[in-house]
Design an enzyme around this catalytic site. Structure first.
Site, PDB file in Angstrom:
ATOM      1  N   LYS A  95       0.864  -1.186   0.000  1.00  0.00           N
ATOM      2  CA  LYS A  95       0.000   0.000   0.000  1.00  0.00           C
ATOM      3  C   LYS A  95       0.897   1.233   0.000  1.00  0.00           C
ATOM      4  O   LYS A  95       1.296   1.740   1.047  1.00  0.00           O
ATOM      5  CB  LYS A  95      -0.906  -0.009   1.239  1.00  0.00           C
ATOM      6  CG  LYS A  95      -2.067   0.977   1.142  1.00  0.00           C
ATOM      7  CD  LYS A  95      -3.087   0.552   0.098  1.00  0.00           C
ATOM      8  CE  LYS A  95      -4.293   1.471   0.074  1.00  0.00           C
ATOM      9  NZ  LYS A  95      -5.261   1.112  -0.974  1.00  0.00           N
ATOM     10  N   SER A 138      -8.882  -0.423  -4.321  1.00  0.00           N
ATOM     11  CA  SER A 138      -9.016   0.002  -2.932  1.00  0.00           C
ATOM     12  C   SER A 138     -10.500   0.199  -2.608  1.00  0.00           C
ATOM     13  O   SER A 138     -11.266  -0.760  -2.630  1.00  0.00           O
ATOM     14  CB  SER A 138      -8.198   1.271  -2.688  1.00  0.00           C
ATOM     15  OG  SER A 138      -8.028   1.502  -1.299  1.00  0.00           O
TER      16      SER A 138
END
Length: 614
Positions: free
Chosen positions: A202, A404
Site C-alpha cells: 500500500k 481500494s
C-alpha cells in the site's frame, strides 16, 4: 395627490412615457415569442433525414467518461458559447456505434480520434468490442488521423483501414508510474509526516515518508503494469496481424527506428504496419468520396452526435422489468456529491432508489474509482448488500480502475466483471498524519501547555505525534484492514488468510485478479448487464435504465435547447450567440449556478464580469 392637478405638459410627457414603456414591453415580448416559436418549430420539425449509404463520422471530443461531471445547464451554455464539449459519455458512444451497426442506412464508420483528450485502456477495449460488433454487421471502419497516442491507437487498431497524415505519428511508449517524493523537502521545512498503513504494497502514502520508491512498490507496479502492457502488445499485434515480438522490439528501440527513418514518424508507423497509408485530409476525403456517395467536395455523412440525437428522439420506452445501472465514478467521499463523483450518501441513495423501484429486477454497479473514504465505501457496500437481500441480483462492471475503495464497493455483488486491463485490487488501508512543531520552532514559535488526559490536544498539529494517538490510529487502521479482508473473504468464499496473501495493498490487472479469485469474469458493461438480466430471469429485450439524480425542469429545458441545432442556428442568426472561448469552465459553473438561483423568480440581480484577466 392626483395626476389631475398636474398641468397639460406634464400629462403629455407622462402619456409619451407610458407609450414608450408599452412599446418597449411589446418589442421584447415579440422577440421572446419569436424565439419560443423558432425553438418549438425546430423541435417539432422532426429529426434529420438520413439517406442510404451514409457514413457515420465518429469524432468524439474531450474525455471519454462514464458520467458527465458538468451539469446540464453548464453543458448547454458551453454549446451555445461555441466551446467544445469537454466530456463525452461512454454509454452514448456505444449506443451510436451499436445503433449504426444495425442501421441499413449507415454504410461505414469514419473514426476521427484527434479530439479525444482522455481515454482509459479498459474504456478503449470496451469501445473496441463495439467496433468489432460494427464490423461483424458487414460494415467497414476507416480511421483518419493526424496522430495518435497509445490508448487511442488501441481503439483505432480495430479499424479495417488506418489513414495517417504524412506529418503525423503513432507513439507507443509503454506504461509508467513515477511519483514525486517529498521527504527531503518536508525535512527541510521541519514537517513530520506519520504514515500508518496495513499492507506491504500500500504505497500511496510513501511519497511523504520516503525519498524514493520502496522495493515493494516497484515490484508490485512492475507486475501489474507488465501484465497490462503485454495484453496491449498482444492485442495490437493480433488486430494488425503483425508479430508481437517484433512490435515490442520496435518500441524498445524506438530511438534507433526513428533515426533510421531520418525523423519521419509517419513513415516509421507505415513501415511498422501500424497504419495502412499516409494521406492528407484532402486525400482522405477523396478516398471516402470514392468509397461512398459524393456530397460536394466531401462525402455523404452524419456526425455521431447528430446520429445519436436522431436515435434518442425516435426512441420509445421499452416495457417490462428493467436492469438498473448505477454509475460510481471518481474518488469516494462522504455525503452528497453531484453526478460524476461518488458520494457515500448520494450514491447509496441511487442504489436505494433502484432497490425500492418495483420496475427494477437487477442492478449493475459500474465502477470507475481509485478509492477514497472507507466509511463512505462501506455505506455504499451495505446498500448493495440490502439490494441482494431484497432479492435483486447485483452485478459489478469494473471500468478503467476499481481499486481500494473501488474494490470495497464491488464486494457486495453476485458477480464481478472486469476488463483484462482494468486496474483493481489494492486491498489495504493507510492513514497519514502531519505534525509541524519543528517547522514552527525554526521561526521562533513554540507550543506548550497542559491537558486533562493524555489524548487531549493530541490532534494539534503544532505538537509532536503522541504515542497514545499513534496507538489509536494504528488500532483503527488495523481494524479497517481486518474488516476489509474479512468482507472480501466472505464475498469471495475465501478465508481471511487467503485474502491477506493476495491483498496487502497490491494492485492487479483484471486478468490477474481473475486468476486470484477477486474477479469472476472478464468482459465489459454489456456483458455485465446481460449477466444481471440472466440472474433476474429477464427476457432478452429487457429495458436498461440509468438511475441518476433527477433533473429539474430547468435542466431538462437546458438539455433540450442546448442540444438543438435549431437553437444554435437561431442564436447565430440573431447575434445572441456568445463569442467562442468567452466562457471557460469556471464561468460555465458560475453561470449554471446563477441559472439555478434565478429559476422560478421574476426579478433578481447578479453582477458578473465576462472579461478576460490581464
Amino acid at each position: 395627490m392626483s395626476t389631475s392637478s398636474h398641468g397639460p405638459i406634464y400629462r403629455l410627457f407622462r402619456a409619451l412615457w407610458d407609450a414608450l414603456n408599452f412599446a418597449r414591453r411589446l418589442v421584447f415580448n415579440l422577440i421572446f415569442v419569436a424565439i419560443v416559436v423558432a425553438i418549438l418549430v425546430s423541435l417539432s420539425s422532426g429529426t434529420r433525414k438520413i439517406d442510404a449509404r451514409t457514413a457515420l463520422v465518429f469524432d468524439p471530443s474531450g474525455a471519454v467518461v462514464e458520467q458527465y461531471s458538468v451539469d446540464p445547464t453548464g453543458r448547454a451554455l458551453a454549446r451555445l458559447s461555441g466551446n467544445e464539449q469537454a466530456e463525452v459519455q461512454l454509454r452514448d458512444l456505444l449506443e451510436a456505434i451499436d445503433g449504426a451497426a444495425a442501421d441499413a442506412r449507415i454504410e461505414r464508420m469514419v473514426f476521427v480520434p484527434d479530439q479525444i483528450t482522455s481515454l482509459g485502456l479498459a474504456t478503449a477495449r470496451e469501445l473496441g468490442a463495439a467496433f468489432e460488433r460494427f464490423k461483424a454487421a458487414g460494415k467497414e471502419i476507416v480511421v483518419v488521423s493526424t496522430g495518435m497516442e497509445q490508448n487511442v491507437y488501441l481503439l483505432a487498431a480495430h479499424a479495417n483501414r488506418i489513414l495517417l497524415d504524412p506529418d503525423g505519428a503513432v507513439v507507443l511508449q509503454g506504461l509508467s508510474n513515477y511519483r514525486s517524493y517529498y521527504k527531503d523537502a518536508l525535512d527541510k521545512l521541519g514537517v513530520q509526516a506519520h504514515l500508518i498503513r496495513v499492507g506491504t504494497y500500500k504505497s500511496a502514502g510513501e511519497p511523504y515518508v520516503l525519498d524514493h520508491a520502496s522495493e515493494a512498490a516497484k515490484q508490485a507496479d512492475a507486475y501489474w503494469m507488465g501484465g497490462i502492457w503485454q495484453e496491449y502488445i498482444d492485442e495490437v499485434a493480433g488486430l494488425r496481424k503483425i508479430d508481437a515480438a517484433a512490435l515490442s522490439d520496435d518500441i524498445n528501440h524506438f530511438d534507433q527506428r526513428v533515426t533510421a527513418q531520418h525523423g519521419d514518424l509517419a513513415q516509421l508507423a507505415l513501415e511498422q504496419k501500424l497504419v495502412d497509408e499516409l494521406a492528407t485530409g484532402a486525400q482522405a476525403r477523396a478516398q471516402l468520396r470514392a468509397l461512398g456517395v459524393a456530397d460536394g467536395d466531401s462525402f455523404r455523412q452524419i456526425d455521431f452526435a447528430d446520429y445519436l440525437g436522431s436515435r434518442q428522439a425516435q426512441r420509445l420506452p421499452r416495457a417490462g422489468k428493467a436492469v438498473a445501472v448505477v454509475v460510481a465514478q471518481g474518488e469516494i467521499v462522504p455525503g452528497e456529491r453531484p453526478p460524476g463523483m461518488i458520494g457515500g450518501k448520494s450514491t447509496a441513495d441511487l442504489i436505494r432508489r433502484a432497490r425500492e423501484d418495483a420496475g427494477v429486477s437487477a442492478i449493475v454497479l459500474r465502477v470507475d474509482s481509485p478509492g477514497g473514504d472507507a466509511t463512505a465505501s462501506e455505506q455504499i457496500r451495505r446498500e448493495l448488500a440490502q439490494a441482494r437481500e431484497a432479492g435483486k441480483p447485483v452485478v459489478v462492471s469494473m471500468g478503467d480502475v476499481a481499486a481500494s475503495g473501488g474494490y470495497w464497493i464491488s464486494m457486495a455483488s453476485d458477480e464481478i466483471w472486469a476488463q483484462p486491463n482494468t486496474i483493481t485490487g489494492s486491498i489495504g488501508i493507510f492513514g497519514l498524519f502531519v505534525t509541524i512543531p519543528d517547522t514552527l520552532a525554526r521561526i521562533g514559535i513554540n507550543t506548550d501547555g497542559v491537558g486533562t488526559t493524555p489524548l487531549a490536544g493530541a490532534f494539534d498539529i503544532r505538537r509532536p505525534l503522541s504515542p497514545q494517538l499513534e496507538a489509536v490510529l494504528a488500532s483503527v487502521i488495523g481494524r479497517g484492514y481486518a474488516q476489509f479482508i474479512g468482507n472480501v473473504a466472505k464475498a469471495r468464499n475465501k478465508t481471511p488468510e487467503e485474502v491477506d496473501a493476495i491483498a496487502q495493498g497490491r494492485v492487479w490487472t483484471g486478468a490477474q485478479a481473475k486468476e486470484r479469485g477477486l474477479v469472476d469474469k472478464l468482459g465489459g458493461l454489456d456483458d455485465a448487464i446481460a449477466a444481471a438480466a440472466a440472474l433476474a430471469k429477464l427476457d432478452k429485450d429487457h429495458p436498461v435504465r440509468y438511475i441518476e439524480q433527477p433533473l429539474s425542469p430547468w435542466q431538462r429545458l437546458a438539455i433540450t435547447l442546448g442540444g438543438s441545432d435549431a437553437t444554435l442556428q437561431f442564436a447565430r442568426w440573431s447575434g445572441l450567440q456568445l463569442p467562442p472561448g468567452l466562457l471557460g469552465r469556471h464561468e460555465m459553473r458560475e453561470l449554471s449556478a446563477i441559472a439555478e438561483v434565478l429559476r422560478g423568480k421574476r426579478f433578481a440581480a447578479w453582477a458578473h464580469c465576462l472579461c478576460e484577466p490581464h
